[in-house]
Design a protein around this motif. Structure first.
Motif, PDB file in Angstrom:
ATOM      1  N   VAL A 132     -10.452   1.335   8.237  1.00 31.56           N
ATOM      2  CA  VAL A 132     -10.600   2.803   8.130  1.00 31.56           C
ATOM      3  C   VAL A 132      -9.244   3.449   8.101  1.00 31.56           C
ATOM      4  CG1 VAL A 132     -11.664   4.755   9.467  1.00 31.56           C
ATOM      5  CG2 VAL A 132     -12.685   2.531   9.854  1.00 31.56           C
ATOM      6  N   CYS A 133      -8.417   3.963   9.004  1.00 30.56           N
ATOM      7  CA  CYS A 133      -7.321   4.517   8.816  1.00 30.56           C
ATOM      8  C   CYS A 133      -6.217   3.766   8.187  1.00 30.56           C
ATOM      9  CB  CYS A 133      -6.830   5.039  10.155  1.00 30.56           C
ATOM     10  SG  CYS A 133      -8.029   6.239  11.050  1.00 30.56           S
ATOM     11  N   VAL A 134      -6.022   2.474   8.406  1.00 32.72           N
ATOM     12  CA  VAL A 134      -4.926   1.785   7.801  1.00 32.72           C
ATOM     13  C   VAL A 134      -5.262   1.671   6.239  1.00 32.72           C
ATOM     14  CG1 VAL A 134      -3.829  -0.335   7.768  1.00 32.72           C
ATOM     15  CG2 VAL A 134      -4.070   0.643   9.899  1.00 32.72           C
ATOM     16  N   THR A 135      -6.330   1.186   5.990  1.00 30.89           N
ATOM     17  CA  THR A 135      -6.932   1.063   4.482  1.00 30.89           C
ATOM     18  C   THR A 135      -6.702   2.364   3.847  1.00 30.89           C
ATOM     19  OG1 THR A 135      -8.274  -0.875   4.791  1.00 30.89           O
ATOM     20  CG2 THR A 135      -8.674   0.273   2.976  1.00 30.89           C
ATOM     21  N   GLN A 136      -7.475   3.289   4.206  1.00 31.01           N
ATOM     22  CA  GLN A 136      -7.207   4.508   3.571  1.00 31.01           C
ATOM     23  C   GLN A 136      -5.802   5.419   3.404  1.00 31.01           C
ATOM     24  OE1 GLN A 136     -10.126   7.755   4.858  1.00 31.01           O
ATOM     25  NE2 GLN A 136     -11.575   5.990   5.503  1.00 31.01           N
ATOM     26  N   THR A 137      -4.959   4.840   4.341  1.00 33.95           N
ATOM     27  CA  THR A 137      -3.667   5.516   4.545  1.00 33.95           C
ATOM     28  C   THR A 137      -2.763   4.729   3.036  1.00 33.95           C
ATOM     29  OG1 THR A 137      -3.320   6.125   6.646  1.00 33.95           O
ATOM     30  CG2 THR A 137      -1.418   5.947   5.386  1.00 33.95           C
ATOM     31  N   ALA A 138      -2.876   3.276   3.179  1.00 36.73           N
ATOM     32  CA  ALA A 138      -2.229   2.572   2.456  1.00 36.73           C
ATOM     33  C   ALA A 138      -2.436   2.530   0.889  1.00 36.73           C
ATOM     34  CB  ALA A 138      -2.399   0.923   2.797  1.00 36.73           C
ATOM     35  N   MET A 139      -3.929   2.961   0.687  1.00 35.83           N
ATOM     36  CA  MET A 139      -4.303   3.125  -0.465  1.00 35.83           C
ATOM     37  C   MET A 139      -4.025   4.303  -1.308  1.00 35.83           C
ATOM     38  SD  MET A 139      -8.011   1.030  -0.413  1.00 35.83           S
ATOM     39  CE  MET A 139      -8.408   1.080  -1.989  1.00 35.83           C
ATOM     40  N   ASP A 140      -3.972   5.356  -0.249  1.00 34.97           N
ATOM     41  CA  ASP A 140      -3.559   6.804  -0.756  1.00 34.97           C
ATOM     42  C   ASP A 140      -2.026   6.695  -1.086  1.00 34.97           C
ATOM     43  OD1 ASP A 140      -6.170   8.095  -0.469  1.00 34.97           O
ATOM     44  OD2 ASP A 140      -5.434   8.962   1.439  1.00 34.97           O
ATOM     45  N   LEU A 141      -1.001   5.995  -0.186  1.00 30.63           N
ATOM     46  CA  LEU A 141       0.239   6.048  -0.395  1.00 30.63           C
ATOM     47  C   LEU A 141       0.588   5.267  -1.914  1.00 30.63           C
ATOM     48  CD1 LEU A 141       1.395   4.969   3.077  1.00 30.63           C
ATOM     49  CD2 LEU A 141       2.150   7.148   1.827  1.00 30.63           C
ATOM     50  N   GLU A 142      -0.385   4.095  -2.084  1.00 32.92           N
ATOM     51  CA  GLU A 142      -0.086   3.535  -3.403  1.00 32.92           C
ATOM     52  C   GLU A 142      -0.415   4.684  -4.388  1.00 32.92           C
ATOM     53  OE1 GLU A 142       0.816   0.492  -4.613  1.00 32.92           O
ATOM     54  OE2 GLU A 142       1.634  -0.153  -2.670  1.00 32.92           O
ATOM     55  N   SER A 143      -1.323   5.354  -4.352  1.00 32.45           N
ATOM     56  CA  SER A 143      -1.700   6.086  -5.471  1.00 32.45           C
ATOM     57  C   SER A 143      -0.774   7.428  -5.639  1.00 32.45           C
ATOM     58  CB  SER A 143      -3.329   6.829  -5.237  1.00 32.45           C
ATOM     59  OG  SER A 143      -3.046   7.798  -4.196  1.00 32.45           O
ATOM     60  N   GLN A 144       0.008   7.407  -4.578  1.00 37.98           N
ATOM     61  CA  GLN A 144       0.821   8.675  -4.675  1.00 37.98           C
ATOM     62  C   GLN A 144       2.472   8.062  -5.014  1.00 37.98           C
ATOM     63  OE1 GLN A 144       0.857  11.409  -1.545  1.00 37.98           O
ATOM     64  NE2 GLN A 144      -1.337  11.458  -1.759  1.00 37.98           N
ATOM     65  N   GLY A 145       2.532   6.838  -5.473  1.00 37.71           N
ATOM     66  CA  GLY A 145       3.592   6.287  -5.903  1.00 37.71           C
ATOM     67  C   GLY A 145       4.558   5.487  -4.827  1.00 37.71           C
ATOM     68  N   PHE A 146       4.001   5.404  -3.718  1.00 32.67           N
ATOM     69  CA  PHE A 146       4.842   4.524  -2.718  1.00 32.67           C
ATOM     70  C   PHE A 146       4.522   3.179  -2.897  1.00 32.67           C
ATOM     71  CE2 PHE A 146       4.326   8.714  -0.302  1.00 32.67           C
ATOM     72  CZ  PHE A 146       5.576   8.853   0.466  1.00 32.67           C
ATOM     73  N   GLU A 147       5.320   2.323  -2.388  1.00 28.17           N
ATOM     74  CA  GLU A 147       4.997   0.957  -1.853  1.00 28.17           C
ATOM     75  C   GLU A 147       4.573   0.678  -0.696  1.00 28.17           C
ATOM     76  OE1 GLU A 147       8.083  -1.690  -3.860  1.00 28.17           O
ATOM     77  OE2 GLU A 147       9.094   0.240  -3.782  1.00 28.17           O
ATOM     78  N   ALA A 148       3.230   0.450  -0.523  1.00 30.31           N
ATOM     79  CA  ALA A 148       2.713   0.216   0.762  1.00 30.31           C
ATOM     80  C   ALA A 148       2.765  -1.307   1.131  1.00 30.31           C
ATOM     81  CB  ALA A 148       1.357   0.636   0.969  1.00 30.31           C
ATOM     82  N   PHE A 149       3.162  -1.605   2.311  1.00 26.44           N
ATOM     83  CA  PHE A 149       3.298  -3.112   2.934  1.00 26.44           C
ATOM     84  C   PHE A 149       2.433  -2.909   4.179  1.00 26.44           C
ATOM     85  CE2 PHE A 149       6.845  -2.534   0.293  1.00 26.44           C
ATOM     86  CZ  PHE A 149       7.105  -3.917  -0.272  1.00 26.44           C
ATOM     87  N   VAL A 150       1.342  -3.588   4.286  1.00 26.05           N
ATOM     88  CA  VAL A 150       0.684  -3.581   5.517  1.00 26.05           C
ATOM     89  C   VAL A 150       0.959  -4.831   6.323  1.00 26.05           C
ATOM     90  CG1 VAL A 150      -1.672  -3.793   6.501  1.00 26.05           C
ATOM     91  CG2 VAL A 150      -1.283  -1.906   4.760  1.00 26.05           C
TER      92      VAL A 150
END
Length: 184
Positions: free
Chosen positions: A112-130
């Protein structure tokens, strides 16, 4: 892309007692999140904690708060994605403008929160590392699906040791000696 301490920031998502009680592997999640926080503090990496509706779900787990030692920012939210919360989004983007484009993520719930956050970060140009061993869900199946979905969408899936060794870059440093205990 390897993690670099000067490009990283740490985000711990919603590791609160009332949520934790139902999480599969909760002790592992808490332990790994504590180690991430301790490493980030030692290496001067900015730390952000989110808390989902703390009035009802309580604060972040005590051991994580103790490791955190008020060395960063804690933000209350009701949104599932941290990026949908204006204060969190602005803070993460402020750090990004300082060159902190890599966001290392631990917490709950993975699907839920982790997936949505990571995918939103990627879409905004961050590099997300879970950090796979620092995230959990109520069911093992949900966690597994979340990790697969995030990886397919471009989120890097790592583990605690990968993060620590990439942040430290080499042995023999004072930081390595300090953090070596977190690896054993």
């Amino acid at each position: 892309m390897l993690l670099a301490r000067e490009k990283s920031q740490l985000l711990i998502v919603d590791v609160q007692d009332k949520l934790l009680s139902a999480i599969s592997g909760k002790d592992r999640v808490v332990d790994r999140c504590v180690n991430l926080v301790l490493a980030a503090r030692t290496l001067g990496i900015p730390i952000t904690l989110s808390e989902q509706y703390p009035q009802g779900l309580g604060p972040t787990h005590d051991s994580i708060r103790d490791a955190f030692a008020n060395d960063g920012l804690i933000v209350d939210k009701t949104e599932f994605s941290c990026v949908k919360n204006e204060r969190l989004r602005d803070h993460l983007h402020d750090l990004r403008r300082e060159g902190r484009t890599q966001v290392v993520i631990g917490g709950i719930e993975a699907h839920v929160c982790v997936t949505q956050t990571a995918m939103d970060l990627e879409s905004q140009g961050f590099e997300a590392f879970v950090v796979a061993d620092a995230v959990g869900s109520r069911s093992k199946a949900s966690r597994k699906l979340a990790l697969a979905r995030m990886q397919k969408s471009g989120v890097d899936i790592v583990d605690l040791e990968m993060v620590l060794f990439e942040w430290m870059e080499r042995a023999g440093t004072p930081e390595f000696k300090q953090l070596q205990a977190l690896i054993k």
